[in-house]
Design an enzyme around this catalytic site. Structure first.
Site, PDB file in Angstrom:
ATOM      1  N   THR A  55      16.191   7.699   6.499  1.00 38.72           N
ATOM      2  CA  THR A  55      14.778   7.404   6.195  1.00 38.72           C
ATOM      3  C   THR A  55      14.325   6.327   7.183  1.00 38.72           C
ATOM      4  O   THR A  55      15.103   5.899   8.035  1.00 38.72           O
ATOM      5  CB  THR A  55      14.620   6.882   4.750  1.00 38.72           C
ATOM      6  OG1 THR A  55      15.154   5.555   4.701  1.00 38.72           O
ATOM      7  CG2 THR A  55      15.343   7.742   3.739  1.00 38.72           C
ATOM      8  N   CYS A  56      13.075   5.873   7.040  1.00 36.79           N
ATOM      9  CA  CYS A  56      12.623   4.855   7.991  1.00 36.79           C
ATOM     10  C   CYS A  56      13.283   3.500   7.710  1.00 36.79           C
ATOM     11  O   CYS A  56      13.262   2.607   8.550  1.00 36.79           O
ATOM     12  CB  CYS A  56      11.110   4.747   7.986  1.00 36.79           C
ATOM     13  SG  CYS A  56      10.416   4.609   6.367  1.00 36.79           S
ATOM     14  N   GLY A 197      -7.414   4.725  11.502  1.00 35.61           N
ATOM     15  CA  GLY A 197      -6.157   4.106  11.963  1.00 35.61           C
ATOM     16  C   GLY A 197      -5.039   4.301  10.962  1.00 35.61           C
ATOM     17  O   GLY A 197      -5.112   5.166  10.071  1.00 35.61           O
ATOM     18  N   GLU A 198      -3.994   3.449  11.083  1.00 30.43           N
ATOM     19  CA  GLU A 198      -2.817   3.540  10.213  1.00 30.43           C
ATOM     20  C   GLU A 198      -3.191   3.337   8.749  1.00 30.43           C
ATOM     21  O   GLU A 198      -2.766   4.092   7.872  1.00 30.43           O
ATOM     22  CB  GLU A 198      -1.798   2.476  10.670  1.00 30.43           C
ATOM     23  CG  GLU A 198      -0.518   2.461   9.883  1.00 30.43           C
ATOM     24  CD  GLU A 198       0.333   3.694  10.080  1.00 30.43           C
ATOM     25  OE1 GLU A 198       1.217   3.900   9.246  1.00 30.43           O
ATOM     26  OE2 GLU A 198       0.107   4.456  11.039  1.00 30.43           O
TER      27      GLU A 198
END
Lengths: 437, 270
Positions: A55-56, A197-198
């Protein structure tokens, strides 16, 4: 009696946000294809069962094998997959666990206790995916499957019996919560996202997960808005139409990087008159703010900014942290339960299985010997009767055996005696069983 | 029967206090589903107990138990409880009950503390139609009062959210729109109840040749809340204005209720 192999054990080897900063984790991050390849290669190296959870926040490999896995070989294989050279100084970032610690760690991971955002729920799906990937790669066996299935159950229990996953975990969720406090049912809500954006993407995800009826996206760069809209099955609108779109929306989340404010009371009032007094929740996540503070003076506008959102997230984090001890208790209890069940399977199950198989063989043998003495029409009935009788006779001792094991009263000597008395031979524990190897 | 009525009347404020505490618990902390269910069941039991108390009093006095301010106040508390029970069932939100039940608790405590048995049997107040007319009439006013109470909760919540004070209260109360819907539900129930009461009253006045004067003030209340609900539907009012209007209308209704009671008393020669 058969000679027993060295007992297999669960091991963990990996890197996570607890042991390594983001730049290091990035070096070892695996996509789906790489994770499947790693599982297959680790399986070949260790000869055991393997699941790779990528995973991240972590790249962790779980092993069920006889003896500790060869870490240097694993690192070399991983480096080869990533196309990197092995760095002997980088080994410190990897952590290892063995036995019950591994089980407990996985259960904590599945329960969201080991996540960077405490209690996040995505990890449950990632654990499930990792198991699926390992099965497809032919690296996962029955024991590892049972471990991961139990971890998923433990994670589910943590979430249902504690409030670890409740509350606000992100700005997007905060927006959803704030909107929900005004409009109630979010399935009736039309939302407008200003900025792509994010934060905009995270908010869009949270809004879609909350089930908003319609999501529109606008951005000063139209292309970005269209790209984000495509990702979330939303509708992109030109930035010039943002104010008109607000009149038709119930929730506006703004997160542009505009250098100055975009909207104020005077510019919005004419558009909002068309709303027939329906409440409008505006969540301004931009710095500097997109909405001037005087927007809140409009009667039906409920304006919130980044401070409110951060306060909600922090408030929720504190509440979730208070749940950690309860969650850990559940994890420990489930880990102990798994360990007991696993030990039971390893020690008693083969004995029970062999016992039943031997009894079945005896009865088949006896019936075959007496078959000629019985009339053909009575053979099936006699066979069923004998089978029932044998199972009845076996039921009490086998049940007693399981009870003794569950109570922890079944010593290895006692089990060996049972094997000796009934001349039972078992195959021992083969970590490769059910992997198709 | 009079003993039973006295006993129940004495116990009612305590029962209201217990149920109110349960609802305060719902507002104060995160409660389990079992606790929520217990609170709802306790409320239903309280409504049944109050109904029993009123029934005992009706049997003991051999008349509709709605003579004088204190009997009216007790019946009002009962009707508020029932209306909240219905609205809670319709919307699924319990926490606003703290306001509605708080009002009922105050009303019943006043009634239980002071009411006596000075008004005896009255032949004119024995028929079931009278019971129904009076009960539905008070039910109507109780609906308006409950709706106004929810409206006040709405205004509090509105202010909290508007000023971005996102505290405990904000978390536990229903969303603003739901709060407004609860208020509208209570007002609608009140309007339906009062409509039925006025219809029964008019029918009896017409049949027995009575003066329908006591119904006038109820008619004014009916018009007031009918107009409020109609305007709220046809010309959408903002939630804040609707709530403020409902609270003001309830104040007017309280005055009209006192006047209606006075007219009924004069009409009956009490």
């Amino acid at each position: 009696m058969a000679t027993r192999a060295a007992p297999a054990e669960f091991f963990l080897w990996g890197v996570s946000h607890r042991t390594a900063p983001l730049p290091v984790r990035e070096l070892w991050a695996l996509d789906h294809g790489e994770a499947a390849r790693a599982a297959a290669e680790f399986h070949a190296i260790t000869g055991g069962q393997v699941v790779v959870l990528a995973t991240c926040n972590r790249t962790e490999s779980y092993f069920y094998c006889a003896g500790e896995p060869p870490l240097a070989a694993l690192e070399a294989a991983l480096a080869a997959i990533k196309g990197r050279a092995v760095d002997p100084h980088g080994r410190a970032v990897f952590h290892t666990h063995a036995g019950l610690e591994t089980v407990q760690h996985l259960f904590e991971v599945a329960g969201g206790l080991d996540s960077q955002i405490l209690g996040e729920t995505e990890i449950q799906g990632q654990v499930r995916d990792a198991l699926k990937l390992a099965r497809e790669a032919g690296a996962c066996g029955a024991d590892m499957g049972r471990l991961f299935d139990h971890a998923l159950r433990a994670g589910k229990r943590v979430r249902s019996e504690t409030r670890l996953s409740e509350g606000v975990l992100s700005a997007g969720q905060a927006g959803v919560l704030l909107a929900g406090r005004v409009v109630g049912d979010l399935r009736r809500v039309e939302a407008l996202l200003i900025g792509s954006g994010e934060i905009g993407a995270l908010t869009a995800r949270a809004l879609m997960a909350a089930g908003v009826r319609r999501l529109r996206v606008t951005s000063r760069t139209e292309e970005h808005a269209r790209a984000l809209a495509r990702r979330f099955d939303a509708e992109a609108i030109p930035f010039q139409e943002a104010q008109a779109a607000m009149a038709a929306s119930d929730l506006v989340v703004s997160s542009t990087s505009a250098p100055a404010g975009l909207f104020d009371k005077a510019s919005l009032a004419p558009f909002l008159r068309r709303r027939a007094h329906r409440p409008l929740v505006v969540i301004d996540l931009a710095v500097p703010r997109d909405f001037a503070p005087d927007t809140a003076e409009l009667e039906c506008v409920f304006l919130h900014d980044l401070d409110d959102v951060e306060a909600l997230v922090a408030q929720s984090q504190t509440a979730r942290e208070a749940e950690i001890p309860r969650a850990r208790l559940i994890v420990e209890e489930e880990a102990r339960k798994f360990a007991a069940m696993h030990a039971f399977r390893l020690e008693v199950e083969p004995v029970v299985r062999a016992f039943v198989e031997a009894a079945d063989a005896w009865q088949r043998e006896e019936l075959a010997r007496r078959a000629d003495e019985l009339p053909p029409e009575a053979r099936d009935k006699v066979a069923a009767l004998v089978r029932r009788l044998v199972h009845k006779v076996l039921f009490t001792p086998l049940n007693r055996l399981k009870t003794l094991r569950n109570r922890g009263d079944l010593t290895p000597e006692a089990l060996a005696l049972v094997r000796e008395i009934f001349e039972i031979e078992t195959d021992g524990d083969d970590p490769n069983r059910h992997t198709g190897q | 029967m009079e003993q039973a009525a006295r006993l129940l009347a004495g116990f009612l404020p305590a029962a209201y206090a217990i149920v109110w505490c349960l609802y305060a618990g719902l507002l104060a902390g995160d409660c389990s589903a079992a606790f929520k269910k217990t609170a709802f069941r306790a409320l239903a039991a309280l409504a049944a107990l109050h109904f029993l108390a009123l029934g005992c009093r009706a049997v003991a006095l051999d008349r509709c138990p709605l003579i004088g301010g204190l009997e009216l106040v007790s019946f009002l508390a009962f009707a508020i409880t029932v209306i909240h029970l219905i609205v809670e069932r319709l919307t699924g939100y319990q926490t606003p009950g703290i306001a509605a039940l708080g009002l009922a608790l105050v009303l019943q405590t006043i009634a239980s503390s002071f009411w006596g048995y000075e008004h005896g049997a009255d032949q004119r107040l024995r028929p079931w139609a009278v019971h129904l007319h009076a009960g539905l009439g008070i039910g109507g006013h109780a609906g308006f009062l409950t709706g106004a109470t929810y409206a006040l909760v709405y205004l509090t919540l509105y202010r909290q959210i508007k000023t971005r004070r996102l505290g405990r209260l904000w978390e536990r109360l229903p969303p603003l729109e739901t709060m407004q819907r609860m208020s509208v539900w209570a007002l609608r129930l009140g309007l339906c109840s009062l409509t039925a009461a006025i219809a029964i009253g008019l029918a009896r006045a017409w049949r027995d040749g009575l003066n329908p004067q006591p119904l006038w003030t109820s008619g004014v209340s009916w018009l007031l809340f009918g107009a409020l609900l109609g305007i709220g539907r046809r010309l959408p009012l903002s939630g804040m204005r609707f709530a403020a209007a409902a609270a003001c209308a309830a104040l007017v209704d309280l005055v009209l209720l006192v006047f209606t009671e006075y007219l009924h008393g004069r009409h009956l020669g009490l």
